[in-house]
Design a protein around this motif. Structure first.
Motif, PDB file in Angstrom:
ATOM      1  N   SER A   1       0.837  -1.198   0.000  1.00 45.34           N
ATOM      2  CA  SER A   1       0.000   0.000   0.000  1.00 45.34           C
ATOM      3  C   SER A   1       0.874   1.252   0.000  1.00 45.34           C
ATOM      4  O   SER A   1       2.024   1.223   0.461  1.00 45.34           O
ATOM      5  CB  SER A   1      -0.909   0.001   1.228  1.00 45.34           C
ATOM      6  OG  SER A   1      -0.133   0.042   2.414  1.00 45.34           O
TER       7      SER A   1
ATOM      8  N   ARG B   1     -10.730   2.804   2.252  1.00 44.53           N
ATOM      9  CA  ARG B   1     -10.853   1.369   1.967  1.00 44.53           C
ATOM     10  C   ARG B   1     -11.795   0.691   2.961  1.00 44.53           C
ATOM     11  O   ARG B   1     -11.810   1.047   4.134  1.00 44.53           O
ATOM     12  CB  ARG B   1      -9.474   0.704   2.025  1.00 44.53           C
ATOM     13  CG  ARG B   1      -8.472   1.267   1.048  1.00 44.53           C
ATOM     14  CD  ARG B   1      -7.083   0.710   1.286  1.00 44.53           C
ATOM     15  NE  ARG B   1      -6.067   1.657   0.820  1.00 44.53           N
ATOM     16  CZ  ARG B   1      -4.864   1.785   1.334  1.00 44.53           C
ATOM     17  NH1 ARG B   1      -4.486   1.002   2.346  1.00 44.53           N
ATOM     18  NH2 ARG B   1      -4.020   2.682   0.857  1.00 44.53           N
TER      19      ARG B   1
ATOM     20  N   PHE C   1      -5.558  -3.433   0.884  1.00 46.23           N
ATOM     21  CA  PHE C   1      -4.996  -2.983  -0.398  1.00 46.23           C
ATOM     22  C   PHE C   1      -4.413  -4.164  -1.168  1.00 46.23           C
ATOM     23  O   PHE C   1      -4.686  -4.332  -2.366  1.00 46.23           O
ATOM     24  CB  PHE C   1      -3.908  -1.938  -0.158  1.00 46.23           C
ATOM     25  CG  PHE C   1      -3.278  -1.408  -1.417  1.00 46.23           C
ATOM     26  CD1 PHE C   1      -3.814  -0.316  -2.069  1.00 46.23           C
ATOM     27  CD2 PHE C   1      -2.151  -2.012  -1.960  1.00 46.23           C
ATOM     28  CE1 PHE C   1      -3.246   0.168  -3.244  1.00 46.23           C
ATOM     29  CE2 PHE C   1      -1.571  -1.550  -3.124  1.00 46.23           C
ATOM     30  CZ  PHE C   1      -2.125  -0.452  -3.773  1.00 46.23           C
TER      31      PHE C   1
ATOM     32  N   VAL D   1      -8.264  -0.805  -3.276  1.00 46.13           N
ATOM     33  CA  VAL D   1      -6.972  -0.221  -3.661  1.00 46.13           C
ATOM     34  C   VAL D   1      -7.015   1.306  -3.713  1.00 46.13           C
ATOM     35  O   VAL D   1      -6.130   1.935  -4.304  1.00 46.13           O
ATOM     36  CB  VAL D   1      -6.480  -0.773  -5.022  1.00 46.13           C
ATOM     37  CG1 VAL D   1      -6.271  -2.269  -4.946  1.00 46.13           C
ATOM     38  CG2 VAL D   1      -7.454  -0.412  -6.154  1.00 46.13           C
TER      39      VAL D   1
END
Length: 219
Positions: A78, A169, A94, A162
């Motif tokens: 990430s 997220r 992620f 993502v």
């Protein structure tokens, strides 16, 4: 070699496995190195998460930590971890999003190439989504076996995972629910490591840090 029902089962199985690590395990764990080679398949093609050499445990709501030594695999890390060394359960989210896009496309994020642009897999998926052509991400080998609604939902959920900012997220609990539900999904924001052709307007660059890591990632 895997048809769509098998791949969707793998996607859902990975999501449930990460949820177990984050929420249900006696030692709550942030894996920190989720990638394709760390997902093993048994004889029934059920996924098993492996290699906990970089994992860190956390307690309760203390889900964010920082390190001076960034470890992991480029293409799955990430942005907040790559730039600032900050990792959390959202770092695993992620990585999961990247995995989902790879499973659907059949290509690795770092090795992805397209004749029409220079974006990585995340950028390509984002462009197709904005153009309403997300199904174009699907590997040709899956066209005969795919369930279009499942494919589109999986891509949408992956793009939510993502997003550049960790707070945008979803949690893995939300991811598991979104994968199997039929309700409306929130609209994802621009993914990390994406510049795009119109970077001069800065809409696709939420921060200077993202721009810096984008260049580093591309090299």
């Amino acid at each position: 070699m895997l048809n769509w029902p098998q791949r969707f089962n793998i996607i859902h199985g990975i999501a449930r496995g990460i949820l177990y690590l984050h929420q249900d395990s006696r030692l709550q764990i942030i894996h920190r190195d989720l990638k394709a080679s760390n997902i093993l398949l048994d004889t029934d093609m059920n996924p098993k998460i492996s290699d906990f050499g970089l994992a860190r445990n956390f307690v309760g709501h203390d889900t964010t930590n920082k390190t001076k030594k960034v470890v992991g695999t480029h293409g799955y890390i990430s942005p907040e971890y790559a730039v600032h060394g900050c990792f959390s359960i959202k770092s695993d989210v992620f990585s999961f999003g990247v995995l989902v896009l790879e499973i659907i496309c059949g290509k690795r994020n770092r090795e992805f190439s397209h004749g029409g642009h220079t974006d990585n897999l995340l950028g390509h998926a984002w462009k197709l989504h904005k153009e309403g052509r997300s199904i174009g991400l699907l590997s040709a080998s899956l066209q005969a076996s795919c369930v279009v609604s499942e494919v589109l939902r999986s891509i949408h959920v992956a793009l939510l995972c993502v997003q550049h900012r960790p707070e945008d997220r979803p949690t893995m609990w939300s991811v598991v629910l979104m994968l199997v539900s039929e309700g409306p999904l929130p609209e994802p924001k621009t993914p990390a490591f994406f510049i795009g052709e119109s970077c001069s307007d800065h809409e696709s660059l939420p921060s200077v840090d993202e721009h810096a890591i984008t260049l580093l990632y591309a090299r």
